[in-house]
Design an enzyme around this catalytic site. Structure first.
Site, PDB file in Angstrom:
ATOM      1  N   HIS A   1     -12.512   0.185 -11.049  1.00  0.00           N
ATOM      2  CA  HIS A   1     -13.837   0.682 -10.722  1.00  0.00           C
ATOM      3  C   HIS A   1     -14.921  -0.256 -11.227  1.00  0.00           C
ATOM      4  O   HIS A   1     -15.865  -0.589 -10.509  1.00  0.00           O
ATOM      5  CB  HIS A   1     -14.002   2.079 -11.309  1.00  0.00           C
ATOM      6  CG  HIS A   1     -15.307   2.694 -10.981  1.00  0.00           C
ATOM      7  ND1 HIS A   1     -16.374   2.638 -11.848  1.00  0.00           N
ATOM      8  CD2 HIS A   1     -15.739   3.333  -9.879  1.00  0.00           C
ATOM      9  CE1 HIS A   1     -17.406   3.225 -11.289  1.00  0.00           C
ATOM     10  NE2 HIS A   1     -17.046   3.667 -10.099  1.00  0.00           N
TER      11      HIS A   1
ATOM     12  N   ARG B 167     -15.457  -3.368  -9.226  1.00  0.00           N
ATOM     13  CA  ARG B 167     -16.044  -3.187  -7.916  1.00  0.00           C
ATOM     14  C   ARG B 167     -17.559  -3.466  -7.901  1.00  0.00           C
ATOM     15  O   ARG B 167     -18.075  -4.082  -6.961  1.00  0.00           O
ATOM     16  CB  ARG B 167     -15.810  -1.759  -7.452  1.00  0.00           C
ATOM     17  CG  ARG B 167     -15.320  -1.639  -6.060  1.00  0.00           C
ATOM     18  CD  ARG B 167     -15.105  -0.179  -5.788  1.00  0.00           C
ATOM     19  NE  ARG B 167     -13.702   0.105  -5.590  1.00  0.00           N
ATOM     20  CZ  ARG B 167     -13.078  -0.185  -4.470  1.00  0.00           C
ATOM     21  NH1 ARG B 167     -13.707  -0.753  -3.499  1.00  0.00           N
ATOM     22  NH2 ARG B 167     -11.821   0.107  -4.323  1.00  0.00           N
TER      23      ARG B 167
ATOM     24  N   ASN C 105       6.541  -2.415   4.633  1.00  0.00           N
ATOM     25  CA  ASN C 105       7.405  -3.574   4.370  1.00  0.00           C
ATOM     26  C   ASN C 105       8.291  -3.864   5.579  1.00  0.00           C
ATOM     27  O   ASN C 105       8.441  -5.009   5.991  1.00  0.00           O
ATOM     28  CB  ASN C 105       8.298  -3.319   3.157  1.00  0.00           C
ATOM     29  CG  ASN C 105       7.548  -3.539   1.867  1.00  0.00           C
ATOM     30  OD1 ASN C 105       6.415  -4.002   1.889  1.00  0.00           O
ATOM     31  ND2 ASN C 105       8.173  -3.191   0.757  1.00  0.00           N
ATOM     32  N   ALA C 106       8.877  -2.787   6.115  1.00  0.00           N
ATOM     33  CA  ALA C 106       9.779  -2.974   7.261  1.00  0.00           C
ATOM     34  C   ALA C 106       8.997  -3.585   8.423  1.00  0.00           C
ATOM     35  O   ALA C 106       9.502  -4.429   9.157  1.00  0.00           O
ATOM     36  CB  ALA C 106      10.397  -1.640   7.660  1.00  0.00           C
TER      37      ALA C 106
ATOM     38  N   ARG D 129       6.000 -10.909  -5.760  1.00  0.00           N
ATOM     39  CA  ARG D 129       6.300 -11.155  -4.354  1.00  0.00           C
ATOM     40  C   ARG D 129       7.383 -12.210  -4.343  1.00  0.00           C
ATOM     41  O   ARG D 129       7.372 -13.127  -5.137  1.00  0.00           O
ATOM     42  CB  ARG D 129       5.069 -11.677  -3.617  1.00  0.00           C
ATOM     43  CG  ARG D 129       3.818 -10.830  -3.914  1.00  0.00           C
ATOM     44  CD  ARG D 129       2.775 -11.052  -2.862  1.00  0.00           C
ATOM     45  NE  ARG D 129       3.274 -10.583  -1.589  1.00  0.00           N
ATOM     46  CZ  ARG D 129       2.964 -11.158  -0.435  1.00  0.00           C
ATOM     47  NH1 ARG D 129       2.206 -12.218  -0.410  1.00  0.00           N
ATOM     48  NH2 ARG D 129       3.460 -10.681   0.683  1.00  0.00           N
TER      49      ARG D 129
ATOM     50  N   GLY E 144       0.435  -9.661   0.736  1.00  0.00           N
ATOM     51  CA  GLY E 144       0.520  -8.410  -0.011  1.00  0.00           C
ATOM     52  C   GLY E 144       0.225  -8.678  -1.460  1.00  0.00           C
ATOM     53  O   GLY E 144      -0.057  -9.805  -1.855  1.00  0.00           O
TER      54      GLY E 144
ATOM     55  N   LEU F 224       2.988  -4.743  -4.820  1.00  0.00           N
ATOM     56  CA  LEU F 224       3.021  -3.431  -5.491  1.00  0.00           C
ATOM     57  C   LEU F 224       3.790  -2.379  -4.687  1.00  0.00           C
ATOM     58  O   LEU F 224       4.166  -1.345  -5.232  1.00  0.00           O
ATOM     59  CB  LEU F 224       1.593  -2.923  -5.708  1.00  0.00           C
ATOM     60  CG  LEU F 224       0.908  -3.418  -6.969  1.00  0.00           C
ATOM     61  CD1 LEU F 224      -0.525  -2.928  -7.014  1.00  0.00           C
ATOM     62  CD2 LEU F 224       1.658  -2.962  -8.198  1.00  0.00           C
ATOM     63  N   GLY F 225       4.036  -2.626  -3.397  1.00  0.00           N
ATOM     64  CA  GLY F 225       4.605  -1.591  -2.528  1.00  0.00           C
ATOM     65  C   GLY F 225       5.892  -1.003  -3.073  1.00  0.00           C
ATOM     66  O   GLY F 225       6.028   0.211  -3.215  1.00  0.00           O
ATOM     67  N   LEU F 226       6.860  -1.867  -3.405  1.00  0.00           N
ATOM     68  CA  LEU F 226       8.150  -1.367  -3.883  1.00  0.00           C
ATOM     69  C   LEU F 226       8.016  -0.728  -5.261  1.00  0.00           C
ATOM     70  O   LEU F 226       8.654   0.286  -5.556  1.00  0.00           O
ATOM     71  CB  LEU F 226       9.164  -2.510  -3.915  1.00  0.00           C
ATOM     72  CG  LEU F 226       9.601  -3.038  -2.550  1.00  0.00           C
ATOM     73  CD1 LEU F 226      10.579  -4.185  -2.707  1.00  0.00           C
ATOM     74  CD2 LEU F 226      10.250  -1.919  -1.738  1.00  0.00           C
TER      75      LEU F 226
HETATM   76  N1  LIG Z   1      11.894  -5.037   4.176  1.00  0.00           N
HETATM   77  C1  LIG Z   1      11.887  -6.192   3.495  1.00  0.00           C
HETATM   78  N2  LIG Z   1      12.611  -7.231   3.941  1.00  0.00           N
HETATM   79  C2  LIG Z   1      12.608  -8.394   3.252  1.00  0.00           C
HETATM   80  N3  LIG Z   1      11.945  -8.601   2.076  1.00  0.00           N
HETATM   81  C3  LIG Z   1      11.227  -7.586   1.585  1.00  0.00           C
HETATM   82  C4  LIG Z   1      11.171  -6.318   2.255  1.00  0.00           C
HETATM   83  N4  LIG Z   1      10.394  -5.518   1.540  1.00  0.00           N
HETATM   84  C5  LIG Z   1       9.969  -6.233   0.479  1.00  0.00           C
HETATM   85  N5  LIG Z   1      10.459  -7.474   0.495  1.00  0.00           N
HETATM   86  C6  LIG Z   1      10.230  -8.520  -0.494  1.00  0.00           C
HETATM   87  O1  LIG Z   1       9.950  -7.900  -1.736  1.00  0.00           O
HETATM   88  C7  LIG Z   1       8.683  -8.301  -2.218  1.00  0.00           C
HETATM   89  C8  LIG Z   1       8.004  -7.155  -2.899  1.00  0.00           C
HETATM   90  O2  LIG Z   1       7.670  -6.156  -1.972  1.00  0.00           O
HETATM   91  P1  LIG Z   1       6.467  -5.171  -2.189  1.00  0.00           P
HETATM   92  O3  LIG Z   1       6.396  -4.187  -1.120  1.00  0.00           O
HETATM   93  O4  LIG Z   1       6.536  -4.691  -3.596  1.00  0.00           O
HETATM   94  O5  LIG Z   1       5.215  -6.157  -2.111  1.00  0.00           O
HETATM   95  P2  LIG Z   1       4.531  -6.756  -0.813  1.00  0.00           P
HETATM   96  O6  LIG Z   1       5.040  -6.123   0.380  1.00  0.00           O
HETATM   97  O7  LIG Z   1       4.653  -8.225  -0.925  1.00  0.00           O
HETATM   98  O8  LIG Z   1       3.032  -6.378  -1.084  1.00  0.00           O
HETATM   99  P3  LIG Z   1       2.340  -4.942  -0.889  1.00  0.00           P
HETATM  100  O9  LIG Z   1       3.421  -3.996  -0.452  1.00  0.00           O
HETATM  101  O10 LIG Z   1       1.833  -4.617  -2.241  1.00  0.00           O
HETATM  102  O11 LIG Z   1       1.282  -5.145   0.094  1.00  0.00           O
HETATM  103  C9  LIG Z   1       7.944  -8.779  -1.016  1.00  0.00           C
HETATM  104  O12 LIG Z   1       7.037  -9.784  -1.372  1.00  0.00           O
HETATM  105  C10 LIG Z   1       9.028  -9.332  -0.127  1.00  0.00           C
HETATM  106  O13 LIG Z   1       9.303 -10.675  -0.440  1.00  0.00           O
HETATM  107 MG   LIG Z   2       5.033  -4.061   0.619  1.00  0.00          MG
END
Ligand SMILES: Nc1ncnc2c1ncn2[C@@H]1O[C@H](COP(=O)(O)OP(=O)(O)OP(=O)(O)O)[C@@H](O)[C@H]1O
Ligand SMILES: [Mg+2]
Length: 443
Positions: free
Chosen positions: A242, A245, A349-350, A393, A405, A408-410
Site C-alpha cells: 500500500h 503505491r 499457468n496452463a 520463476r 509473471g 507467485l502463482g504456484l
Molecule cells: N504449467 C506449467 N508448465 C510449465 N512450467 C510451469 C507451469 N506452471 C509454472 N511453471 C514454471 O514454474 C514457475 C513458477 O510458476 P508460478 O505460477 O509460481 O509463477 P509465474 O507463472 O511465473 O508467475 P505468476 O503466476 O506469479 O504470474 C514459472 O515461472 C514456470 O517456469
Molecule cells: Mg503462474
C-alpha cells in the site's frame, strides 16, 4: 511383526480400543473362574453329596432284602422319617431317566447311583427340579424313592454364573463411562488439531488428565503463535504494498506531466512500462497477502468452484476440457475466494505455458484432488520444489514471450491448499504431456 495380522481386526477409534482393553481381561477372568471353579467345586461337592445319598439308598435296598416282610412297612417308615425320603414298595411305576441337558450335576447323581446300587431302573430329575425320583427292582418288588434334590447336589450352581456375569457387566459399564470421560479430551484435542490443519479455528479448552491438558495447552500456544505470524505477514505485505503505491502514483503523474523532447519519448515510454511492471508486482504482493486474509470458511461445492474458474479462464481466451468428475456434488469446508484464486493461478499457468488445458476432480476417502493438466514443457522433477517457492520463476528461456509473471502463482496455490489441510503436488501429465498440478484438499 507377529501380531500384525491382528491389527486388521482391531477397532481403530480410541473408544473401541479402550473398551477392548477393559473388556478382554474381565471376560477372560470370568470365564476362567467360572469354568475351573464350577468344575472343581460343584462337581466335587455333588460327587460327595450324592455318594452319601447313594449309600442311604443302598441301606433301603439292604433293608428290603433282609427285614422280614411283615416288619418291612414299619422299618421303611422309620427310615423315611430319619432320612427325609418318601418311599413306596411294590406299588409305583418304573421311572424313566430324565434330566435337562444343561444340568451337569444331575448326571453325576445318575452316574453314582447306577454304579453303586444294582437294579436301578431310572432316575428322574427333570419333572420337578427340586426332587429326585428313582425306581429300583428288588427281590420284594419295585422300590420307588423320592428325595429332595439338595440332598444330592450343590444347589443352584448357575446362580454363581449369573451373578458373576451380571456384576461383571455392571462394573464394565461403569468403568466404560469413566473411561469415556477420560478419553473425550483426547478426542476433542484431535478434532481441534484436525480442524486447525484445515484452516478452521475451533473453540477448544484443555481438559482431562495432566498429560492431555499439557498437550492441549501446547497446541493452543502453537495455534496462537501461528495465527499471529500469519496475521503479521499479511499486515506487513499489505502495508508495504500500500505504501509503495502512493509514491508510484506520484511518479506516474509526474512522468505524464513532463514535457520531453521527441528524442527522449522512447525513454519515457520505457519508464512508464517499468512503472506498469512495478504496479503489477505490487498487485501480486497484495494477492499473496490476501490469500491469508481472514476469509471465513464456509461450505464450498467443488464442482461449482471449478465451473467458475473454467469460465474465467475461457473468457481469458482458452477453452478448457473437463476430465473425470464425480456424479455427486462434492462439498467441503473451505474459503471459496482463496480456493478460486488457487485454481485461477493454476489455470493461468496452463494457459501461459501450454496450448491445451484439462481440469478434473477425483475423490478419495479423506481428500478431494483437483488436477489441472496442460501440454506445455512441464517442470522436471528436480525443479518442482523450487517452482513452488514464492518469487521463483524457472529458466528465462521457457518464459520468453509468455508475458512476465512474478513467480507467485504456484506459491499462492500451495499456500491455499495447505490452509485447507492439503498440499499442491506437481507431476508430469501422462495424457497431455505437460505439467499436472494436483490441488489436494482434505475433506
Ligand atoms: N504449467 C506449467 N508448465 C510449465 N512450467 C510451469 C507451469 N506452471 C509454472 N511453471 C514454471 O514454474 C514457475 C513458477 O510458476 P508460478 O505460477 O509460481 O509463477 P509465474 O507463472 O511465473 O508467475 P505468476 O503466476 O506469479 O504470474 C514459472 O515461472 C514456470 O517456469
Ligand atoms: Mg503462474
Amino acid at each position: 511383526m507377529f501380531f500384525d495380522w491382528l491389527k486388521k481386526y482391531m477397532p481403530r477409534g480410541i473408544y473401541g480400543r479402550g473398551a477392548l482393553i477393559l473388556l478382554v481381561p474381565v471376560v477372560v477372568i470370568q470365564l476362567v473362574v467360572m469354568i475351573t471353579f464350577s468344575q472343581r467345586y460343584f462337581e466335587d461337592i455333588t460327587r460327595q453329596l450324592s455318594s452319601g445319598v447313594v449309600a442311604e439308598i443302598g441301606l433301603y435296598v439292604v433293608a428290603v432284602g433282609e427285614i422280614p416282610p411283615e416288619d418291612l412297612p414299619g422299618a421303611l417308615e422309620i427310615l423315611d422319617d430319619q432320612l427325609g425320603f418318601v418311599s413306596t414298595l411294590g406299588a409305583g411305576a418304573q421311572v424313566q431317566d430324565r434330566r435337562p441337558w444343561y444340568d451337569i450335576s444331575a448326571r453325576v447323581i445318575g452316574d453314582e447311583l447306577h454304579k453303586a446300587v444294582p437294579g436301578v431302573e431310572g432316575i428322574d430329575v427333570g419333572s420337578d427340579p427340586r426332587r429326585v425320583v428313582t425306581s429300583i427292582l428288588t427281590g420284594n418288588g419295585r422300590l420307588v424313592i423320592d428325595f429332595p434334590r439338595r440332598r444330592a447336589s450343590a444347589s443352584n450352581p448357575h446362580q454363581l454364573m449369573v451373578w458373576t456375569a451380571f456384576t461383571g457387566l455392571v462394573m464394565t459399564l461403569i468403568a466404560f463411562v469413566f473411561l469415556r470421560n477420560q478419553l473425550r479430551p483426547i478426542r476433542q484435542l484431535a478434532r481441534a488439531a484436525e480442524a486447525f490443519g484445515r484452516g478452521e479455528s475451533r473453540p477448544y479448552r484443555p481438559a482431562g488428565a495432566i498429560e492431555v491438558r499439557s498437550a492441549g495447552a501446547a497446541f493452543l500456544n502453537m495455534r496462537a503463535r501461528l495465527e499471529r505470524q500469519i496475521e503479521q505477514r499479511t499486515l506487513m505485505l499489505s502495508g508495504v504494498s500500500h505504501d509503495l503505491r502512493t509514491p508510484l502514483t506520484r511518479i506516474r503523474l509526474g512522468l505524464s506531466m513532463l514535457d520531453v523532447p521527441k528524442a527522449d519519448a522512447d525513454e519515457l515510454k520505457a519508464m512508464q512500462r517499468d512503472l506498469d511492471e512495478m504496479e503489477r508486482l505490487i498487485d501480486a504482493f497484495l494477492d499473496f497477502a490476501r490469500a491469508d486474509a481472514t476469509e471465513e470458511p464456509s461450505r464450498v461445492t467443488l464442482q461449482a468452484l471449478i465451473d467458475g474458474a473454467v469460465d474465467r479462464s475461457e473468457r481469458a481466451g482458452r477453452p478448457v476440457a473437463i476430465g473425470e468428475m464425480p456424479d455427486q456434488p462434492v462439498t467441503l469446508m473451505g474459503r471459496p475466494d482463496a480456493l478460486a484464486r488457487a485454481l485461477d493461478n493454476l489455470l493461468s499457468n496452463a494457459r501461459r505455458y501450454g496450448t491445451q488445458t484439462r481440469v478434473s476432480l477425483r475423490l478419495f476417502e479423506r481428500a478431494a484432488v483437483i488436477s489441472v493438466e496442460d501440454d506445455g514443457p512441464g517442470i522436471g522433477p528436480e525443479d518442482r520444489e523450487r517452482a513452488l517457492q514464492p518469487f521463483v520463476r524457472l529458466d528465462a528461456a521457457r518464459n520468453q514471450n509468455r508475458g512476465s509473471g512474478v513467480g507467485l502463482g504456484l506459491a499462492i496455490a500451495r499456500d491455499v491448499a495447505r490452509r485447507h489441510g492439503g498440499t499442491l503436488r506437481l507431476e508430469a501429465s501422462t495424457e497431455l504431456g505437460g505439467l499436472k498440478a494436483d490441488l489436494v484438499l482434505a475433506r
